[in-house]
Design a protein around this motif. Sequence first.
Motif, mmCIF file in Angstrom:
data_model
loop_
_atom_site.group_PDB
_atom_site.id
_atom_site.type_symbol
_atom_site.label_atom_id
_atom_site.label_comp_id
_atom_site.label_asym_id
_atom_site.label_seq_id
_atom_site.Cartn_x
_atom_site.Cartn_y
_atom_site.Cartn_z
ATOM 1 N N PHE A 1 26.085 33.583 64.485
ATOM 2 C CA PHE A 1 25.899 34.006 65.878
ATOM 3 C C PHE A 1 27.071 33.650 66.784
ATOM 4 C CE2 PHE A 1 21.663 32.710 64.196
ATOM 5 C CZ PHE A 1 21.159 33.993 63.998
ATOM 6 N N HIS A 2 28.205 33.269 66.188
ATOM 7 C CA HIS A 2 29.347 32.871 67.029
ATOM 8 C C HIS A 2 30.205 34.082 67.369
ATOM 9 C CE1 HIS A 2 32.238 30.044 68.742
ATOM 10 N NE2 HIS A 2 33.184 30.793 68.218
ATOM 11 N N HIS A 3 30.607 34.176 68.640
ATOM 12 C CA HIS A 3 31.493 35.242 69.089
ATOM 13 C C HIS A 3 32.728 34.618 69.736
ATOM 14 C CE1 HIS A 3 28.716 38.579 68.327
ATOM 15 N NE2 HIS A 3 27.760 37.746 68.723
ATOM 16 N N ILE A 4 33.881 35.149 69.375
ATOM 17 C CA ILE A 4 35.144 34.608 69.872
ATOM 18 C C ILE A 4 35.374 35.082 71.303
ATOM 19 C CG2 ILE A 4 37.616 34.405 69.442
ATOM 20 C CD1 ILE A 4 35.776 33.244 67.274
ATOM 21 N N GLU A 5 35.772 34.163 72.186
ATOM 22 C CA GLU A 5 35.940 34.497 73.599
ATOM 23 C C GLU A 5 37.013 35.549 73.845
ATOM 24 O OE1 GLU A 5 36.576 30.996 75.856
ATOM 25 O OE2 GLU A 5 34.589 30.136 75.467
ATOM 26 N N SER A 6 37.985 35.651 72.955
ATOM 27 C CA SER A 6 39.074 36.603 73.157
ATOM 28 C C SER A 6 38.625 38.047 72.982
ATOM 29 C CB SER A 6 40.212 36.316 72.169
ATOM 30 O OG SER A 6 39.783 36.594 70.850
ATOM 31 N N GLY A 7 37.398 38.244 72.508
ATOM 32 C CA GLY A 7 36.916 39.601 72.285
ATOM 33 C C GLY A 7 36.823 39.950 70.818
ATOM 34 N N TRP A 8 37.457 39.149 69.930
ATOM 35 C CA TRP A 8 37.317 39.376 68.490
ATOM 36 C C TRP A 8 35.882 39.060 68.119
ATOM 37 C CZ3 TRP A 8 35.650 37.753 63.882
ATOM 38 C CH2 TRP A 8 36.243 38.258 62.728
ATOM 39 N N GLN A 9 35.282 39.913 67.313
ATOM 40 C CA GLN A 9 33.916 39.646 66.886
ATOM 41 C C GLN A 9 33.694 40.187 65.486
ATOM 42 O OE1 GLN A 9 30.898 41.901 69.029
ATOM 43 N NE2 GLN A 9 32.467 43.279 69.806
ATOM 44 N N SER A 10 32.664 39.650 64.845
ATOM 45 C CA SER A 10 32.317 40.091 63.503
ATOM 46 C C SER A 10 31.937 41.556 63.531
ATOM 47 C CB SER A 10 31.145 39.249 62.970
ATOM 48 O OG SER A 10 30.713 39.731 61.724
ATOM 49 N N GLY A 11 32.178 42.248 62.408
ATOM 50 C CA GLY A 11 31.888 43.669 62.339
ATOM 51 C C GLY A 11 30.420 44.003 62.490
ATOM 52 N N ASP A 12 29.519 43.035 62.256
ATOM 53 C CA ASP A 12 28.097 43.300 62.456
ATOM 54 C C ASP A 12 27.666 42.731 63.802
ATOM 55 O OD1 ASP A 12 26.312 40.531 61.793
ATOM 56 O OD2 ASP A 12 28.390 40.564 61.105
ATOM 57 N N ARG A 13 26.700 43.347 64.432
ATOM 58 C CA ARG A 13 26.302 42.959 65.780
ATOM 59 C C ARG A 13 25.540 41.645 65.826
ATOM 60 N NH1 ARG A 13 24.404 48.827 68.369
ATOM 61 N NH2 ARG A 13 26.430 49.857 68.114
ATOM 62 N N THR A 14 25.011 41.177 64.707
ATOM 63 C CA THR A 14 24.240 39.942 64.703
ATOM 64 C C THR A 14 25.123 38.708 64.719
ATOM 65 O OG1 THR A 14 24.158 39.802 62.295
ATOM 66 C CG2 THR A 14 22.422 41.073 63.375
ATOM 67 N N GLY A 15 26.394 38.851 64.350
ATOM 68 C CA GLY A 15 27.261 37.687 64.248
ATOM 69 C C GLY A 15 27.007 36.879 62.990
ATOM 70 N N LEU A 16 26.337 37.496 62.006
ATOM 71 C CA LEU A 16 25.990 36.785 60.782
ATOM 72 C C LEU A 16 26.845 37.175 59.580
ATOM 73 C CD1 LEU A 16 22.062 36.726 60.849
ATOM 74 C CD2 LEU A 16 23.594 34.753 60.892
ATOM 75 N N GLY A 17 27.606 38.259 59.674
ATOM 76 C CA GLY A 17 28.321 38.792 58.513
ATOM 77 C C GLY A 17 29.193 37.767 57.808
ATOM 78 N N LEU A 18 30.087 37.115 58.542
ATOM 79 C CA LEU A 18 30.984 36.155 57.915
ATOM 80 C C LEU A 18 30.273 34.862 57.542
ATOM 81 C CD1 LEU A 18 34.272 36.682 59.959
ATOM 82 C CD2 LEU A 18 33.646 37.596 57.714
ATOM 83 N N ALA A 19 29.211 34.517 58.276
ATOM 84 C CA ALA A 19 28.412 33.354 57.898
ATOM 85 C C ALA A 19 27.733 33.600 56.556
ATOM 86 C CB ALA A 19 27.369 33.062 58.977
ATOM 87 N N ILE A 20 27.279 34.834 56.331
ATOM 88 C CA ILE A 20 26.679 35.199 55.047
ATOM 89 C C ILE A 20 27.716 35.122 53.942
ATOM 90 C CG2 ILE A 20 25.759 37.166 53.744
ATOM 91 C CD1 ILE A 20 24.208 37.925 56.293
ATOM 92 N N THR A 21 28.930 35.577 54.232
ATOM 93 C CA THR A 21 30.015 35.482 53.252
ATOM 94 C C THR A 21 30.259 34.026 52.857
ATOM 95 O OG1 THR A 21 31.128 37.510 53.964
ATOM 96 C CG2 THR A 21 32.490 35.832 52.896
ATOM 97 N N LYS A 22 30.351 33.154 53.839
ATOM 98 C CA LYS A 22 30.605 31.737 53.569
ATOM 99 C C LYS A 22 29.487 31.129 52.723
ATOM 100 C CE LYS A 22 31.693 27.360 55.928
ATOM 101 N NZ LYS A 22 30.609 26.510 55.433
ATOM 102 N N ARG A 23 28.247 31.411 53.096
ATOM 103 C CA ARG A 23 27.113 30.854 52.356
ATOM 104 C C ARG A 23 27.082 31.390 50.927
ATOM 105 N NH1 ARG A 23 24.456 27.024 50.623
ATOM 106 N NH2 ARG A 23 22.194 27.186 50.436
ATOM 107 N N THR A 24 27.374 32.685 50.763
ATOM 108 C CA THR A 24 27.382 33.291 49.432
ATOM 109 C C THR A 24 28.437 32.653 48.539
ATOM 110 O OG1 THR A 24 26.620 35.418 50.307
ATOM 111 C CG2 THR A 24 27.682 35.449 48.154
ATOM 112 N N LEU A 25 29.638 32.475 49.076
ATOM 113 C CA LEU A 25 30.706 31.856 48.281
ATOM 114 C C LEU A 25 30.340 30.426 47.907
ATOM 115 C CD1 LEU A 25 33.587 33.060 47.500
ATOM 116 C CD2 LEU A 25 32.241 34.409 49.096
#
Length: 204
Positions: A120-144
């Motif tokens: 659920f983290h969003h970068i203040e600069s405007g960069w954000q995960s490709g999915d709207r939930t903010g979970l995409g990269l967190a799922i990647t980390k947990r999977t790895l």
Amino acid sequence: QLLVMARLDSGVDLERKAAFDLGLLIDEVAADADYEARGRQCTVEFTQPFQCRVEGAREMLRGAVENVVRNGVRHTAAGTSVEIVMSCPYTGHDPRVVVQVRDHGPGVPEQALAELFTPFHHIESGWQSGDRTGLGLAITKRTLEIHGGTVRAANASGGGLIVTLELPLVGAITVTNTETEGDLEGQRDSHRVAVERRNALRAV
């Protein structure tokens, strides 16, 4: 995405783990993502593909790689490529495969790099995960992590972001049998044909 995270924590998908060719999986992800990328005037390129066996839940790992690649597509500049490179720099008792995904976008503020994989983290600069939930990269980390691997991000010199994924290897890392190599290439060709057919149907 919340359901995916719950399944990861339950471990239910790991009950179906098996050894498979990571190179072929990444080739499939790259071919699928390239179709989306061309709609954004960019491309996805996978270089140095080779037979590289890992063990785990194939679809779970596919989703983890796809999250990273599609984030690259989302942020890379028009006219550039999202570049995927696979290598095996580790030898000895703990052989591992390294997959790097590099885009040519704005990158991420240095102080925010460690938070990229936080749910659920969003970068203040405007960069954000490709999915709207903010979970995409967190799922990647947990999977790895549950596959004995790691993931990290760094800004590339000259701009863009590099996401590095590492996984333990199973068995040989290269193809030495000509017949096996032909089978592997045949699988990749079959997938590319399937992707082209699906994309043609989408365009109608």
